[in-house]
Design an enzyme around this catalytic site. Structure first.
Site, PDB file in Angstrom:
ATOM      1  N   CYS A 102       0.816  -1.215   0.000  1.00 52.10           N
ATOM      2  CA  CYS A 102       0.000   0.000   0.000  1.00 52.10           C
ATOM      3  C   CYS A 102       0.845   1.258   0.000  1.00 52.10           C
ATOM      4  CB  CYS A 102      -0.952  -0.007   1.200  1.00 52.10           C
ATOM      5  SG  CYS A 102      -2.457  -0.958   0.883  1.00 52.10           S
ATOM      6  N   LYS A 129       0.754   3.198  -3.317  1.00 53.19           N
ATOM      7  CA  LYS A 129      -0.484   3.798  -3.814  1.00 53.19           C
ATOM      8  C   LYS A 129      -0.270   5.266  -4.191  1.00 53.19           C
ATOM      9  CE  LYS A 129      -4.429   2.973  -1.878  1.00 53.19           C
ATOM     10  NZ  LYS A 129      -5.538   2.799  -0.915  1.00 53.19           N
ATOM     11  N   GLY A 154     -12.137   1.686  -8.068  1.00 54.55           N
ATOM     12  CA  GLY A 154     -10.891   1.123  -8.571  1.00 54.55           C
ATOM     13  C   GLY A 154      -9.753   1.264  -7.590  1.00 54.55           C
ATOM     14  N   HIS A 155      -8.541   1.128  -8.116  1.00 48.54           N
ATOM     15  CA  HIS A 155      -7.325   1.158  -7.298  1.00 48.54           C
ATOM     16  C   HIS A 155      -6.206   1.738  -8.142  1.00 48.54           C
ATOM     17  CE1 HIS A 155      -4.349  -0.096  -4.319  1.00 48.54           C
ATOM     18  NE2 HIS A 155      -3.625  -0.551  -5.325  1.00 48.54           N
ATOM     19  N   ASP A 171     -14.448 -13.047 -28.711  1.00 51.62           N
ATOM     20  CA  ASP A 171     -13.688 -11.909 -29.223  1.00 51.62           C
ATOM     21  C   ASP A 171     -12.247 -12.336 -29.456  1.00 51.62           C
ATOM     22  OD1 ASP A 171     -13.259 -12.045 -26.405  1.00 51.62           O
ATOM     23  OD2 ASP A 171     -12.460 -10.003 -26.422  1.00 51.62           O
TER      24      ASP A 171
END
Length: 752
Positions: A415, A418, A538-539, A626
């Site tokens: 983290c 981030k 999100g992140h 796809d």
């Protein structure tokens, strides 16, 4: 671009003119770590003005007289934003673009040339063809030339207004090109009628008297109608005829009218608050920066050196390239700038459209002679050669200077990697998230997770994709990634509902990360919203290069889901997009792809498959997938194995992106290609057909590729026509499903 050095400054170039082409080349050879270089241009191939008359005369082809900006920006490790600049916000230091969010700069350089001046002559704007911008003029000229080629027995009347160097070279080139076409046909006489209008008493008034008289003599010998001391005061249209009226009472009818008089600058430069001259050109000093805004530089036709005024000529744009680079570099490194004083006299070589040229410098004039043309050709080709056959600079050969900035001695993982909360908060405030009833908690809520509901009698379809950026425009990359990720939902017959994003941002100071994230999510949001889906969370994390992924959620009725297992014998196989993305971007990384090939690939990737999926449903589709990383054969094999059938593909019917054939012929392949090539062992006749030029493309990995669907034969033609009406112009019937035969490999290839 991969770098552990944080981005701390943005150098933005608007326009891909001669000066900026030189700047890009030199920054590629002498980069500055910590500087993000961005080119904003509305054309991917910038014409070289020195060779334009030769192009009109048929002496050069398109590639010989255009600088391909995409490999050049790749070489210089610059972002290429293919868009038109329409304004500046000088309070925020941002470039306003037609189709992108604003782009911030610390240092800005402008080299956008000139635009047609506002014509005071009534009717001239509506009924004439301006020579600038050159890129648009070339399209006009190609149409004129094709018209003559298709109708060689039909008379063509062409007029040019403007007797300066530009108008004279243009009329020479038109005469040389079209006369050659007419003389090569069975027509008994030359069907070409040419007129040149000049307000003054002589041609080329800016050059010596001898040169003007010599040009006049040659043009008259070639049958050009010269109208000297004739001021055009009106242009009207009478059907297909253009009627040119002069103050003297003279009127001339023509089919095409080219306007080569004084040009002006884009009006948004003055509107932004930059100091400009009476024609709107940016006023600059000897250091080539704006008199009103020292952090903004300008060069080429768009700039006026107040202490050293010079004509708007390509020779000065070329000469300004090196000093502009040096001063941009010094400005970034906060070093004193150096003055540049252009020469007063300069040589021009005027092509006469027949591989001869006239030389003019001061009072001296010579020609026309073939030797002078060869000299001009040598000079022009030498200039252009520096932008072709580029090779990526190795890390060992380049030791970039660095902008001094405090950076962490080590970068944390977990983290600790981030992106900061302040950056996220500011970006999310700009994003302005939408709402829908089945999203209970989403992007606008500061919660730990999103909450969505699933309507009764429906199921949720989920998919996830994540990959490194394949181009450096974060807005376009966001759109491509969203299209790619949604394709899995479309292939299964689901309707998109919501998405979560995972982003890796390059190391940078917070303001730079904020803009990159905003551009990226704006692109994602544009595509999601067009599919009636929402970005709900999100992140973010930091890394050496930009990467993006999405987890997409879709809704579907359980009995309406499409599966790979639904193929049946005697069905047709339809592919919605051309293939070749992998090899083209591999070539792009090696600076071996033409810019127009990459632009074609980007256009394909930006085409959503949503309408195609709806079309398939209307035509009784029973199976769909796809085409992505495993290539056409890899994904087709998944369908074959799940359905227990065989397939015959017509190799010549498979649509191929422009340039993909050329790059595979040079053995340029994606890094995933060797793994995909193992699928060739499932092709019955691979040894026999494996040498076909298009065979390698069957294993080429795609990004945001097409849908492959199995359709009943009786529906195939109407389905294909429907797809083309929807804009899937490359869609094709590429094969048919057959019963499985024991002991026989499942795929057979045929070709004409």
């Amino acid at each position: 671009m991969k770098s552990s050095t944080p981005i701390v400054k943005d150098l933005v170039l608007i326009g891909g003119g001669h000066s900026h082409a030189i700047v890009l080349k030199k920054f590629g050879m002498n980069p500055i770590a910590g500087v993000r270089l961005t080119l904003i241009t509305d054309v991917s191939h910038t014409p070289y003005s020195g060779m334009l008359p030769g192009y009109v005369a048929g002496l050069y082809d398109f590639d010989e007289c255009h600088i391909d900006l995409r490999p050049l920006t790749q070489f210089s490790q610059a972002r290429m934003i293919l868009d038109r600049a329409i304004g500046l916000d000088l309070e925020k230091n941002q470039v306003l673009c037609q189709n992108h969010p604003p782009i911030s700069f610390d240092i800005l350089s402008i080299d956008i040339g000139s635009t047609p001046a506002t014509l005071s002559v009534p009717g001239a704007t509506e009924h004439s063809i301006p020579v600038k911008p050159i890129s648009k003029f070339i399209d006009y000229w190609d149409n004129v030339k094709n018209t003559v080629l298709e109708n060689p027995n039909q008379k063509m009347r062409i007029a040019v207004v403007g007797g300066g160097a530009g108008g004279v070279e243009l009329i020479f080139s038109i005469q040389g090109s079209l006369s050659q076409i007419y003389s090569s046909t069975t027509s008994s006489k030359n069907q070409l009628e040419l007129h040149l209008f000049q307000r003054g008493a002589k041609l080329l008034p800016e050059r010596s008297e001898w040169v003007g008289k010599r040009v006049e003599e040659i043009l008259r010998q070639r049958g050009v109608n010269l109208h000297l001391e004739q001021t055009v005061n009106a242009v009207e249209a009478d059907g297909n005829d253009k009627i040119i009226s002069c103050e003297s009472g003279l009127t001339i009818k023509c089919d095409k009218l080219f306007w080569v008089t004084q040009a002006s600058a884009a009006p948004w430069l003055k509107e932004a608050g930059l100091a400009t001259d009476e024609n709107g050109f940016i006023r600059v000093d000897e250091q080539l920066h704006s008199l009103s805004h020292p952090h903004i530089f300008a060069a080429g036709d768009v700039a006026t050196m107040v202490n050293h005024p010079r004509p708007k000529a390509g020779v000065f744009a070329v000469r300004e390239g090196k000093p502009l680079f040096n001063n941009l570099r010094r400005a970034l490194l906060e070093k004193p700038l150096k003055a540049f004083i252009p020469q007063k006299q300069f040589l021009i070589l005027i092509g006469t459209g027949d591989e001869q040229a006239i030389a003019s410098r001061g009072i001296i004039g010579l020609g026309p002679y073939p030797l002078l043309w060869r000299w001009k050709d040598h000079i022009d080709r030498k200039f252009m050669n520096q932008f072709s056959d580029l090779e990526p600079m190795s890390e060992k050969s380049v030791k970039p200077e660095k902008i001094q900035v405090e950076t962490p001695k080590m970068r944390c993982s977990g983290c600790g990697s981030k992106v900061g909360s302040a950056v996220l908060e500011r970006v999310l405030n700009q994003i302005q998230p939408e709402t829908r009833e089945d999203v209970l908690i989403g992007l606008k809520d500061a919660e730990d997770a999103a909450v969505i509901t699933i309507p009764n009698q429906q199921v949720m379809v989920q998919t996830v994709d994540y990959f490194r950026a394949l181009l450096d425009d974060p807005f376009v990359f966001g759109k491509i990634t969203a299209n790619h990720c949604l394709n899995d939902l479309f292939a299964m017959g689901a309707t998109p509902q919501s998405a979560l994003a995972i982003v890796t941002l390059p190391y940078a100071i917070s303001s730079k990360q904020e803009e990159t994230l905003f551009h990226l999510l704006s692109g994602v949001k544009t595509v999601l919203n067009s599919a009636s889906a929402l970005l709900i969370g999100g992140h973010t994390t930091e890394g050496e290069e930009l990467a993006l992924g999405l987890t997409c959620n879709g809704l579907a009725a359980p009995d309406k889901l499409l599966r790979k297992s639904g193929m049946k014998p005697n069905q047709a196989l339809i592919l919605t997009k051309a293939i070749g993305i992998g090899t083209l971007f591999a070539a792009d990384m090696q600076l071996k792809a033409k810019g127009r090939w990459i632009e074609g690939a980007i256009e394909s990737m930006l085409l959503s498959n949503q309408a195609a999926a709806d079309c398939f449903k209307q035509h009784k589709v029973s199976a769909c997938t796809d085409i992505t990383g495993f290539g056409l054969i890899g994904h087709l094999l998944e369908m074959i194995r799940a359905s227990g059938v065989a397939v015959e593909l017509n190799l010549d019917k498979i649509p191929i992106l422009p340039g993909a054939k050329e790059t595979t012929e040079k053995n340029i392949f994606s890094s995933l290609y060797p793994e995909n090539y193992h699928f060739s062992h499932q092709i019955q006749n691979h040894q026999k057909i494996g040498k076909h030029l298009l065979y390698p493309l069957l294993f080429d990995p795609q990004t945001s590729g097409g849908l492959l669907a199995a359709i009943p034969q009786e529906e195939a033609d109407s389905c294909l026509n429907h797809l083309k009406d929807l804009g899937y112009l490359d869609s094709c019937i590429i094969g048919e499903v057959q019963p499985q035969t024991a002991g026989k490999l499942p795929i057979t290839l045929s070709h004409l």
